[in-house]
Structure formats: structure tokens, C-alpha cells
Design a protein around this motif. Structure first.
Motif, PDB file in Angstrom:
ATOM      1  N   VAL A 157     -45.393 -18.349 -13.724  1.00  0.00           N
ATOM      2  CA  VAL A 157     -46.231 -18.837 -12.623  1.00  0.00           C
ATOM      3  C   VAL A 157     -46.209 -17.855 -11.455  1.00  0.00           C
ATOM      4  CG1 VAL A 157     -46.551 -20.685 -10.940  1.00  0.00           C
ATOM      5  CG2 VAL A 157     -45.947 -21.235 -13.305  1.00  0.00           C
ATOM      6  N   ILE A 158     -45.025 -17.342 -11.132  1.00  0.00           N
ATOM      7  CA  ILE A 158     -44.911 -16.376 -10.029  1.00  0.00           C
ATOM      8  C   ILE A 158     -45.725 -15.117 -10.328  1.00  0.00           C
ATOM      9  CG2 ILE A 158     -43.305 -14.811  -8.857  1.00  0.00           C
ATOM     10  CD1 ILE A 158     -41.191 -17.037  -9.099  1.00  0.00           C
ATOM     11  N   ALA A 159     -45.622 -14.624 -11.569  1.00  0.00           N
ATOM     12  CA  ALA A 159     -46.386 -13.433 -11.947  1.00  0.00           C
ATOM     13  C   ALA A 159     -47.890 -13.675 -11.827  1.00  0.00           C
ATOM     14  CB  ALA A 159     -46.031 -13.016 -13.378  1.00  0.00           C
ATOM     15  N   LEU A 160     -48.334 -14.878 -12.209  1.00  0.00           N
ATOM     16  CA  LEU A 160     -49.748 -15.214 -12.110  1.00  0.00           C
ATOM     17  C   LEU A 160     -50.198 -15.239 -10.646  1.00  0.00           C
ATOM     18  CD1 LEU A 160     -52.436 -16.203 -13.294  1.00  0.00           C
ATOM     19  CD2 LEU A 160     -51.525 -18.531 -13.215  1.00  0.00           C
ATOM     20  N   PHE A 161     -49.400 -15.888  -9.777  1.00  0.00           N
ATOM     21  CA  PHE A 161     -49.754 -15.969  -8.361  1.00  0.00           C
ATOM     22  C   PHE A 161     -49.779 -14.586  -7.710  1.00  0.00           C
ATOM     23  CE2 PHE A 161     -48.230 -20.645  -7.777  1.00  0.00           C
ATOM     24  CZ  PHE A 161     -49.321 -21.062  -8.523  1.00  0.00           C
ATOM     25  N   VAL A 162     -48.806 -13.743  -8.065  1.00  0.00           N
ATOM     26  CA  VAL A 162     -48.779 -12.389  -7.506  1.00  0.00           C
ATOM     27  C   VAL A 162     -49.990 -11.590  -7.973  1.00  0.00           C
ATOM     28  CG1 VAL A 162     -47.541 -10.184  -7.556  1.00  0.00           C
ATOM     29  CG2 VAL A 162     -46.286 -12.322  -7.220  1.00  0.00           C
ATOM     30  N   ARG A 163     -50.361 -11.756  -9.228  1.00  0.00           N
ATOM     31  CA  ARG A 163     -51.533 -11.047  -9.755  1.00  0.00           C
ATOM     32  C   ARG A 163     -52.799 -11.484  -9.022  1.00  0.00           C
ATOM     33  NH1 ARG A 163     -52.702  -8.133 -14.286  1.00  0.00           N
ATOM     34  NH2 ARG A 163     -54.842  -8.194 -15.047  1.00  0.00           N
ATOM     35  N   LEU A 164     -52.932 -12.789  -8.767  1.00  0.00           N
ATOM     36  CA  LEU A 164     -54.098 -13.275  -8.037  1.00  0.00           C
ATOM     37  C   LEU A 164     -54.113 -12.743  -6.605  1.00  0.00           C
ATOM     38  CD1 LEU A 164     -54.175 -16.986  -9.284  1.00  0.00           C
ATOM     39  CD2 LEU A 164     -55.844 -15.190  -9.791  1.00  0.00           C
ATOM     40  N   GLY A 165     -52.935 -12.663  -5.985  1.00  0.00           N
ATOM     41  CA  GLY A 165     -52.863 -12.103  -4.640  1.00  0.00           C
ATOM     42  C   GLY A 165     -53.272 -10.640  -4.603  1.00  0.00           C
ATOM     43  N   ALA A 174     -55.114 -13.932  -0.329  1.00  0.00           N
ATOM     44  CA  ALA A 174     -53.997 -13.155  -0.875  1.00  0.00           C
ATOM     45  C   ALA A 174     -52.675 -13.625  -0.284  1.00  0.00           C
ATOM     46  CB  ALA A 174     -54.212 -11.668  -0.594  1.00  0.00           C
ATOM     47  N   VAL A 175     -52.661 -13.851   1.023  1.00  0.00           N
ATOM     48  CA  VAL A 175     -51.443 -14.347   1.678  1.00  0.00           C
ATOM     49  C   VAL A 175     -51.046 -15.701   1.096  1.00  0.00           C
ATOM     50  CG1 VAL A 175     -50.491 -15.166   3.865  1.00  0.00           C
ATOM     51  CG2 VAL A 175     -51.832 -13.057   3.803  1.00  0.00           C
ATOM     52  N   GLN A 176     -52.029 -16.569   0.847  1.00  0.00           N
ATOM     53  CA  GLN A 176     -51.731 -17.875   0.269  1.00  0.00           C
ATOM     54  C   GLN A 176     -51.109 -17.753  -1.119  1.00  0.00           C
ATOM     55  OE1 GLN A 176     -55.156 -20.414   0.358  1.00  0.00           O
ATOM     56  NE2 GLN A 176     -55.391 -20.278   2.581  1.00  0.00           N
ATOM     57  N   TRP A 177     -51.671 -16.876  -1.967  1.00  0.00           N
ATOM     58  CA  TRP A 177     -51.113 -16.701  -3.320  1.00  0.00           C
ATOM     59  C   TRP A 177     -49.698 -16.158  -3.256  1.00  0.00           C
ATOM     60  CZ3 TRP A 177     -53.077 -19.482  -6.801  1.00  0.00           C
ATOM     61  CH2 TRP A 177     -54.455 -19.647  -6.947  1.00  0.00           C
ATOM     62  N   PHE A 178     -49.454 -15.174  -2.377  1.00  0.00           N
ATOM     63  CA  PHE A 178     -48.103 -14.622  -2.261  1.00  0.00           C
ATOM     64  C   PHE A 178     -47.135 -15.668  -1.718  1.00  0.00           C
ATOM     65  CE2 PHE A 178     -50.255 -10.273  -1.708  1.00  0.00           C
ATOM     66  CZ  PHE A 178     -50.133 -10.000  -3.065  1.00  0.00           C
ATOM     67  N   ALA A 235     -42.716 -19.516  -2.637  1.00  0.00           N
ATOM     68  CA  ALA A 235     -42.244 -20.901  -2.632  1.00  0.00           C
ATOM     69  C   ALA A 235     -41.687 -21.299  -3.997  1.00  0.00           C
ATOM     70  CB  ALA A 235     -43.393 -21.827  -2.228  1.00  0.00           C
ATOM     71  N   ILE A 236     -42.369 -20.901  -5.064  1.00  0.00           N
ATOM     72  CA  ILE A 236     -41.880 -21.206  -6.413  1.00  0.00           C
ATOM     73  C   ILE A 236     -40.527 -20.541  -6.641  1.00  0.00           C
ATOM     74  CG2 ILE A 236     -42.318 -20.874  -8.873  1.00  0.00           C
ATOM     75  CD1 ILE A 236     -44.045 -23.005  -7.684  1.00  0.00           C
ATOM     76  N   LEU A 237     -40.387 -19.294  -6.187  1.00  0.00           N
ATOM     77  CA  LEU A 237     -39.121 -18.582  -6.360  1.00  0.00           C
ATOM     78  C   LEU A 237     -37.996 -19.286  -5.610  1.00  0.00           C
ATOM     79  CD1 LEU A 237     -37.487 -16.161  -7.344  1.00  0.00           C
ATOM     80  CD2 LEU A 237     -38.261 -14.914  -5.310  1.00  0.00           C
ATOM     81  N   ILE A 238     -38.255 -19.672  -4.368  1.00  0.00           N
ATOM     82  CA  ILE A 238     -37.222 -20.335  -3.561  1.00  0.00           C
ATOM     83  C   ILE A 238     -36.824 -21.671  -4.173  1.00  0.00           C
ATOM     84  CG2 ILE A 238     -36.782 -21.418  -1.322  1.00  0.00           C
ATOM     85  CD1 ILE A 238     -38.549 -19.234  -0.080  1.00  0.00           C
ATOM     86  N   ILE A 239     -37.806 -22.440  -4.603  1.00  0.00           N
ATOM     87  CA  ILE A 239     -37.517 -23.747  -5.203  1.00  0.00           C
ATOM     88  C   ILE A 239     -36.693 -23.583  -6.478  1.00  0.00           C
ATOM     89  CG2 ILE A 239     -38.565 -25.728  -6.360  1.00  0.00           C
ATOM     90  CD1 ILE A 239     -40.888 -25.490  -4.372  1.00  0.00           C
ATOM     91  N   THR A 240     -37.049 -22.592  -7.298  1.00  0.00           N
ATOM     92  CA  THR A 240     -36.321 -22.369  -8.545  1.00  0.00           C
ATOM     93  C   THR A 240     -34.883 -21.950  -8.274  1.00  0.00           C
ATOM     94  OG1 THR A 240     -38.408 -21.655  -9.575  1.00  0.00           O
ATOM     95  CG2 THR A 240     -36.386 -21.154 -10.745  1.00  0.00           C
TER      96      THR A 240
END
Length: 238
Positions: free
Chosen positions: A18-26, A214-218, A223-228
Motif C-alpha cells: 500500500v505504501i509503495a502504491l501511495f508513493v507511486r501515485l504521489g 502529491a502531498v496527500q498521497w505521501f 500514516a500507513i507506515l506510522i500505524i504499522t
């Protein structure tokens, strides 16, 4: 404890995807921002230089995606208006008015962008007042998009409503008249037509919006990283 950690590694794998997907979209949004800024800079350079080119340059195939300042005189035969539907201006619904303008004796025409007109609540189409001949100047640019011409709103109304501007389809709709692949966005200083500017994408998001997305996706990736991480630390506690 061991089984808990093993089970949690599956969540780490899912989080990584999920993080990789969000970073790619950003990153993609940042690329779109850079592309649009480059286009805006190219148009602004033409507007600032105002190096006059003939209107016939609109037919040059190897410059279909370029921007050029052009000037000349053309005739609006029949003053038939092409209304591009679904055009927003500061949140208001409207249309952009185009008209084929013959540039020489061969009948070749360049689509002139006469600007934006608001739509009434009942969607009554405006009837732009167009001259029979006009000295024009402005930026030759690609049309808003390609596609098929819609049906006429009214027979003999003098307007055709389209959802996209496409040279081949317009050629058929206008009685087999050759139409240039680029359109001329009129200089806003000319006292004719509706509201105009040199915005390349009048109905799409500006570069600032791409940066905000882009800022929102990053931020979502962070947030996903911190929660995990927090859940992983909690799982390790006895």
C-alpha cells in the motif's frame, strides 16, 4: 508470541504494498505538475516573444503538439459556431465557442477559439456574435481533446455542440472543409468573443492541484507506515 509476530509480518507485507502504491501515485502527481508547468512556460514564452508566424503553420504536422504565436486575416464563412460543451470557469458551467476561419483561397480553415460563454440553468446554448472577417492573433495550440462530434442542437441554429474537438470529425461536419489539427487561442486583448486567457488547460486541474494531491498521497503513505510501526511495537509487548 512467535505466532503473533509471524501473523503480523503479513500485515507488514500488505502495508509495504500500500505504501509503495501511495508513493507511486504521489510521484506521478509530481510528474504531472512538472509537465503542466513546462507547457505553461512554453505558452508564456510565445506570448512574451510574439514572434509572428502565418496561420498556415497550424497545418504543419510535425508541430501538432507545439505552441506558436500566429497572426493573419481569415474569413468566417457562414459564421457557424462550434460549441465545446462541459467547460468550467471558476466553477460555473459553460461552453467554449470555436469557429472555422478560412485562411486562403483553397478553403483550408483554422478553428478559432473565441472564448468561454456561460450556460443558463435550462442549458440554452449561447449564440456567439461572430464577424464575417477578422484580423486574428494568438497562440496556435493543440485542441482541448480529440473525439467525435455530437448531434446538432437545433436544425439551422447556426451552432453545433461537440464534446471534443477533432479535426477529422469537424471536417465532415463542416462539409468536408479541411481543418487544421491545431486551434488558435485568440489574444484576450481582441474585443471579440467571450472570456479568454492563455491557460493551456482551462477545464483541468492546475499544477498547484497536482502538488496538493502529491502531498496527500505521501502523507497517506507516511500514516500507513506510522500505524504499522505502532501496531508492530504493541505486538512485541508481553
Amino acid at each position: 508470541m512467535t505466532s503473533t509476530l509471524r501473523r503480523f509480518w503479513k500485515y507488514w507485507l500488505l502495508a509495504a504494498v500500500v505504501i509503495a502504491l501511495f508513493v507511486r501515485l504521489g510521484v506521478w502527481q509530481l510528474h504531472r505538475k512538472a509537465e503542466k508547468e513546462a507547457l505553461f512556460a512554453q505558452v508564456q514564452a510565445q506570448v512574451d516573444a510574439r514572434k509572428s508566424q502565418p496561420l498556415s503553420l497550424a497545418f504543419t504536422r510535425d508541430r501538432m503538439q507545439d505552441f506558436d504565436w500566429a497572426e493573419g486575416r481569415c474569413a468566417l464563412e457562414g459564421r457557424h459556431a462550434i460549441l465545446l460543451d462541459n467547460q468550467l470557469n471558476e466553477g460555473r458551467a459553460g461552453v467554449r465557442a470555436f469557429a472555422p476561419c478560412a485562411i486562403d483561397d483553397t478553403g483550408r480553415s483554422v478553428m478559432i477559439d473565441f472564448g468561454w460563454y456561460p450556460l443558463a440553468a435550462n442549458r440554452t446554448m449561447p449564440r456567439p456574435i461572430l464577424p464575417t472577417a477578422l484580423d486574428v492573433r494568438g497562440v496556435l495550440m493543440p485542441p482541448p481533446s480529440g473525439g467525435l462530434v455530437a448531434d446538432q442542437v437545433q436544425k439551422g441554429s447556426g451552432v453545433t455542440v461537440v464534446t471534443r474537438i477533432d479535426a477529422q470529425s469537424l471536417k465532415q461536419a463542416l462539409g468536408n472543409t479541411p481543418v487544421a489539427p491545431r486551434v488558435l487561442r485568440l489574444d484576450p486583448a481582441l474585443k471579440v468573443g467571450g472570456l479568454r486567457d492563455f491557460h493551456v488547460f482551462p477545464s483541468t486541474m492546475p499544477p498547484e492541484k497536482h502538488f496538493a494531491y502529491a502531498v496527500q498521497w505521501f502523507a497517506m503513505a507516511a500514516a500507513i507506515l506510522i500505524i504499522t510501526v505502532l501496531l508492530s511495537l504493541r505486538a512485541k509487548k508481553p
